[in-house]
Design an enzyme around this catalytic site. Sequence first.
Site, mmCIF file in Angstrom:
data_model
loop_
_atom_site.group_PDB
_atom_site.id
_atom_site.type_symbol
_atom_site.label_atom_id
_atom_site.label_comp_id
_atom_site.label_asym_id
_atom_site.label_seq_id
_atom_site.Cartn_x
_atom_site.Cartn_y
_atom_site.Cartn_z
ATOM 1 N N HIS A 181 0.890 -1.167 0.000
ATOM 2 C CA HIS A 181 0.000 0.000 0.000
ATOM 3 C C HIS A 181 0.924 1.211 0.000
ATOM 4 O O HIS A 181 1.772 1.330 0.887
ATOM 5 C CB HIS A 181 -0.898 -0.014 1.237
ATOM 6 C CG HIS A 181 -2.018 0.965 1.215
ATOM 7 N ND1 HIS A 181 -2.939 1.063 2.241
ATOM 8 C CD2 HIS A 181 -2.380 1.902 0.299
ATOM 9 C CE1 HIS A 181 -3.831 1.994 1.952
ATOM 10 N NE2 HIS A 181 -3.503 2.528 0.782
ATOM 11 N N GLN A 182 0.777 2.097 -0.973
ATOM 12 C CA GLN A 182 1.765 3.156 -1.170
ATOM 13 C C GLN A 182 2.083 3.913 0.115
ATOM 14 O O GLN A 182 1.212 4.520 0.727
ATOM 15 C CB GLN A 182 1.307 4.163 -2.220
ATOM 16 C CG GLN A 182 2.405 5.158 -2.583
ATOM 17 C CD GLN A 182 1.897 6.355 -3.358
ATOM 18 O OE1 GLN A 182 0.766 6.791 -3.194
ATOM 19 N NE2 GLN A 182 2.728 6.900 -4.222
ATOM 20 N N HIS A 183 3.391 3.882 0.488
ATOM 21 C CA HIS A 183 3.841 4.605 1.672
ATOM 22 C C HIS A 183 5.325 4.908 1.551
ATOM 23 O O HIS A 183 6.078 4.214 0.874
ATOM 24 C CB HIS A 183 3.578 3.803 2.953
ATOM 25 C CG HIS A 183 4.350 2.525 3.043
ATOM 26 N ND1 HIS A 183 4.010 1.381 2.330
ATOM 27 C CD2 HIS A 183 5.463 2.197 3.763
ATOM 28 C CE1 HIS A 183 4.868 0.417 2.613
ATOM 29 N NE2 HIS A 183 5.762 0.887 3.473
ATOM 30 N N TYR A 184 5.729 5.966 2.222
ATOM 31 C CA TYR A 184 7.111 6.423 2.253
ATOM 32 C C TYR A 184 7.541 6.538 3.719
ATOM 33 O O TYR A 184 6.773 6.985 4.563
ATOM 34 C CB TYR A 184 7.257 7.786 1.574
ATOM 35 C CG TYR A 184 6.745 7.815 0.153
ATOM 36 C CD1 TYR A 184 7.615 7.723 -0.927
ATOM 37 C CD2 TYR A 184 5.377 7.943 -0.117
ATOM 38 C CE1 TYR A 184 7.144 7.750 -2.240
ATOM 39 C CE2 TYR A 184 4.903 7.967 -1.416
ATOM 40 C CZ TYR A 184 5.792 7.866 -2.474
ATOM 41 O OH TYR A 184 5.316 7.892 -3.764
#
Length: 340
Positions: A181-184
Site C-alpha cells: 500500500h503506497q507509503h514512504y
Amino acid sequence: MEFYFDDNDFIWSVRPTDGKRVESQFDGLLQNRWKRAAETGVCRYQLNNLQTKVLPGTFGFVAQLNVDRATQRRVPQNLQKVNSPFDPIEFNFNKVAAQEVLLKPVHKEASGKTEDNAAVIINVSPLEFGNSLLVPSVTANIPQRVTQEGLDLLVRLMLLSSDVNLKAGFNSPGGYASVNHQHYHLYYLRQRLYLETASVEHIAGPCFALTDFPSKGFAFQLHNDPALLAKNVFILVSHLCANEIAHNLFMTRGKRFDETPTDAYDTVRVFVWAREPTFGVKEEIGFNPALCELAGHLLIKEPQAYEVVTEKDAAEMLDSITRPWYHQVRENIHNLFLAT
C-alpha cells in the site's frame, strides 16, 4: 489532526552543525505526537537509545542494533513482483487504529478541491526516532508504487522541516517493501551520512550518478520547484516499474551538487537505486539492504553481526546488489531525459 501548510512555510536551507536552530511547526508536531503515541504503547516495542556506532573507513556507515524490530515486527507480505496489485484482504493502512495516525498534511491551496486523504502514520515497528509512514492517499488503495503526486508531497514535507536529521525513502516490492500500500518512510537520524555531501557526475538532464559510493545509483537535487523534482525522479522510477526492476529511494537534506563552498545544506538530495530483487518473505542474518542500508545506515538485527560488521563487508554487499542493475539502467538515462 489536519496540518495545513503552504509553500511560504518551506525552509530552504539548514545547517548540519547549527545547535541553535528553531524547531519548525512540522517537526514539533510530528515529534511530539510520535513520542506521545510511543509512550502510550502504540508501538510493538519501546525504541530506547539504540546501540549505534560509525564504522571506521571512508564512508562513515552508521550501524545500529535493533533486535526488537527483527523479532517483533509484522511479518512482511509475500510479494512476488514489482507491480503487485493491491489486495484489500491483506494488511493495509485503511486498517490502522485511529491512535496510529499522527497528522494529516493538507496543502492550503488544495484544501477542498480534492479529497484530503493523506496521512502520516506511526510505524509500530520503528527503525529510529520519529519513524513514520507517509501515505499520500489512504483510501485510493494504490499499491506500493511511487507516484508523482506522492513524491511531490514527500518533498514538500521535507521542506517543512528545519531538522537536518530528517530522512525519507521508499522500498519497492522486491526491494524489501513489507506492505503493498503506497507509503514512504520518514525518520530522524542524528548521525551525518556520507550521501549528504557525496560527489556525483552528470549523466543527462537532471539526472546524476554517484561516483564514489558502494551503492551504485542515481541522484537528483532540488532547485526551487518541488513539483519539478518529483517529476524528474518519477521519470526514472516509472521506467524501473515498467521494466519490473526492484528499486529503493532515499531523500535527505544536503549540499548542492556544484559543491558551492558553504556550510549550509541548501538542497534536498534524492537517490534512486535499481537493485537485485528479493521477492518473498526473506530475512537476512545481518541486515536487509533496503532504503536505509543503501544510504549507509545499517539496521542490524543480531548482536553478533553488529559486533563484527565492517565497512568492507557492507560495501561489498551494497555494491553487488546494485552495480549490475545500475549499468543496465544507465544505458537508458539519456533517452529518458532527452527532452528535459
